[in-house]
Design an enzyme around this catalytic site. Sequence first.
Site, mmCIF file in Angstrom:
data_model
loop_
_atom_site.group_PDB
_atom_site.id
_atom_site.type_symbol
_atom_site.label_atom_id
_atom_site.label_comp_id
_atom_site.label_asym_id
_atom_site.label_seq_id
_atom_site.Cartn_x
_atom_site.Cartn_y
_atom_site.Cartn_z
ATOM 1 N N CYS A 3 0.861 -1.193 0.000
ATOM 2 C CA CYS A 3 0.000 0.000 0.000
ATOM 3 C C CYS A 3 0.889 1.231 0.000
ATOM 4 C CB CYS A 3 -0.912 -0.003 1.223
ATOM 5 S SG CYS A 3 -1.789 1.556 1.450
ATOM 6 N N CYS A 6 0.546 3.382 3.159
ATOM 7 C CA CYS A 6 1.207 2.789 4.322
ATOM 8 C C CYS A 6 2.722 2.994 4.222
ATOM 9 C CB CYS A 6 0.875 1.309 4.435
ATOM 10 S SG CYS A 6 -0.768 0.975 5.130
ATOM 11 N N ASP A 29 -0.612 16.525 -1.957
ATOM 12 C CA ASP A 29 -0.847 15.595 -3.067
ATOM 13 C C ASP A 29 0.236 15.787 -4.123
ATOM 14 O OD1 ASP A 29 -3.660 13.999 -4.124
ATOM 15 O OD2 ASP A 29 -2.111 14.460 -5.606
ATOM 16 N N HIS A 45 -4.508 1.089 8.332
ATOM 17 C CA HIS A 45 -4.914 0.808 6.946
ATOM 18 C C HIS A 45 -6.394 0.469 6.905
ATOM 19 C CE1 HIS A 45 -4.479 -0.293 2.721
ATOM 20 N NE2 HIS A 45 -5.337 -1.249 2.999
ATOM 21 N N ASN A 85 -13.078 9.980 -2.248
ATOM 22 C CA ASN A 85 -13.559 9.123 -3.326
ATOM 23 C C ASN A 85 -13.638 7.694 -2.814
ATOM 24 O OD1 ASN A 85 -13.592 11.296 -5.176
ATOM 25 N ND2 ASN A 85 -11.400 11.049 -5.550
ATOM 26 N N THR A 93 -8.398 5.714 -6.424
ATOM 27 C CA THR A 93 -7.265 5.031 -7.067
ATOM 28 C C THR A 93 -6.289 4.450 -6.050
ATOM 29 O OG1 THR A 93 -6.017 7.099 -7.248
ATOM 30 C CG2 THR A 93 -7.395 6.480 -9.134
ATOM 31 N N HIS A 96 -6.417 3.120 0.389
ATOM 32 C CA HIS A 96 -6.160 3.445 1.795
ATOM 33 C C HIS A 96 -6.949 4.735 2.004
ATOM 34 C CE1 HIS A 96 -3.129 3.762 5.334
ATOM 35 N NE2 HIS A 96 -3.961 4.796 5.456
ATOM 36 N N HIS A 98 -8.580 8.133 2.368
ATOM 37 C CA HIS A 98 -7.951 9.450 2.397
ATOM 38 C C HIS A 98 -8.978 10.529 2.136
ATOM 39 C CE1 HIS A 98 -7.555 7.625 -1.600
ATOM 40 N NE2 HIS A 98 -7.707 8.849 -2.112
ATOM 41 N N HIS A 100 -9.212 14.265 0.639
ATOM 42 C CA HIS A 100 -8.578 15.351 -0.098
ATOM 43 C C HIS A 100 -9.068 16.676 0.483
ATOM 44 C CE1 HIS A 100 -7.602 12.929 -3.856
ATOM 45 N NE2 HIS A 100 -8.575 12.179 -3.386
HETATM 46 P P1 AMP Z 1 -7.940 9.049 -5.200
HETATM 47 O O1 AMP Z 1 -7.855 9.089 -6.699
HETATM 48 O O2 AMP Z 1 -9.141 9.736 -4.633
HETATM 49 O O3 AMP Z 1 -7.778 7.633 -4.678
HETATM 50 O O4 AMP Z 1 -6.728 9.897 -4.684
HETATM 51 C C1 AMP Z 1 -5.409 9.407 -4.624
HETATM 52 C C2 AMP Z 1 -4.530 10.626 -4.608
HETATM 53 O O5 AMP Z 1 -3.245 10.222 -4.168
HETATM 54 C C3 AMP Z 1 -4.356 11.292 -5.969
HETATM 55 O O6 AMP Z 1 -4.784 12.651 -5.886
HETATM 56 C C4 AMP Z 1 -2.859 11.171 -6.225
HETATM 57 O O7 AMP Z 1 -2.319 12.295 -6.888
HETATM 58 C C5 AMP Z 1 -2.303 11.021 -4.819
HETATM 59 N N1 AMP Z 1 -1.028 10.337 -4.723
HETATM 60 C C6 AMP Z 1 -0.688 9.149 -5.279
HETATM 61 N N2 AMP Z 1 0.586 8.834 -4.963
HETATM 62 C C7 AMP Z 1 1.049 9.841 -4.188
HETATM 63 C C8 AMP Z 1 2.305 10.100 -3.539
HETATM 64 N N3 AMP Z 1 3.338 9.259 -3.629
HETATM 65 N N4 AMP Z 1 2.425 11.245 -2.836
HETATM 66 C C9 AMP Z 1 1.404 12.105 -2.735
HETATM 67 N N5 AMP Z 1 0.187 11.913 -3.302
HETATM 68 C C10 AMP Z 1 0.022 10.803 -4.029
HETATM 69 ZN ZN ZN Z 2 -2.420 1.435 3.602
#
Ligand code: AMP
Ligand code: ZN
Length: 112
Positions: A3, A6, A29, A45, A85, A93, A96, A98, A100
Amino acid sequence: MDCIFCKIIAGEIPSNKIYEDELVYAFHDIDPKAPVHFLVIPKEHIRSVLEINGTNSAVVAHIYEVIAKLVKELDVKDGYRVVTNVGEDGGQTVDHMHFHVLAKRNLAWPPG
Ligand code: AMP
Ligand code: ZN
């Protein structure tokens, strides 16, 4: 566990950290969709808000407390959006949970 969030919490993948405590981690982000775009995640997680139940829901309240603190510190308290989301159809995507936080641009309604 494979993950990415994580791994960010564990420091195995670098991140632009804003805040951390025993329960949550907040970071910018990597692909911002607004001039201010950060994520707040639980250290536990939890796959998405679909997994929230009577045992783990306190962390969601704490996440909103942390967001209220961070938007004041980042001077965006007069207008911001919190988005989570959920699932493939919801545009999630990273599996885990989150939240925004987006600010410093005109945020259209309804969202796409
Ligand atoms: P979601 O599409 O709602 O699952 O949001 C996942 C978010 O994680 C997206 O806005 C990505 O740009 C962000 N993201 C993915 N990998 C990283 C990373 N290594 N550091 C910071 N943000 C990330
Ligand atoms: Zn995780």
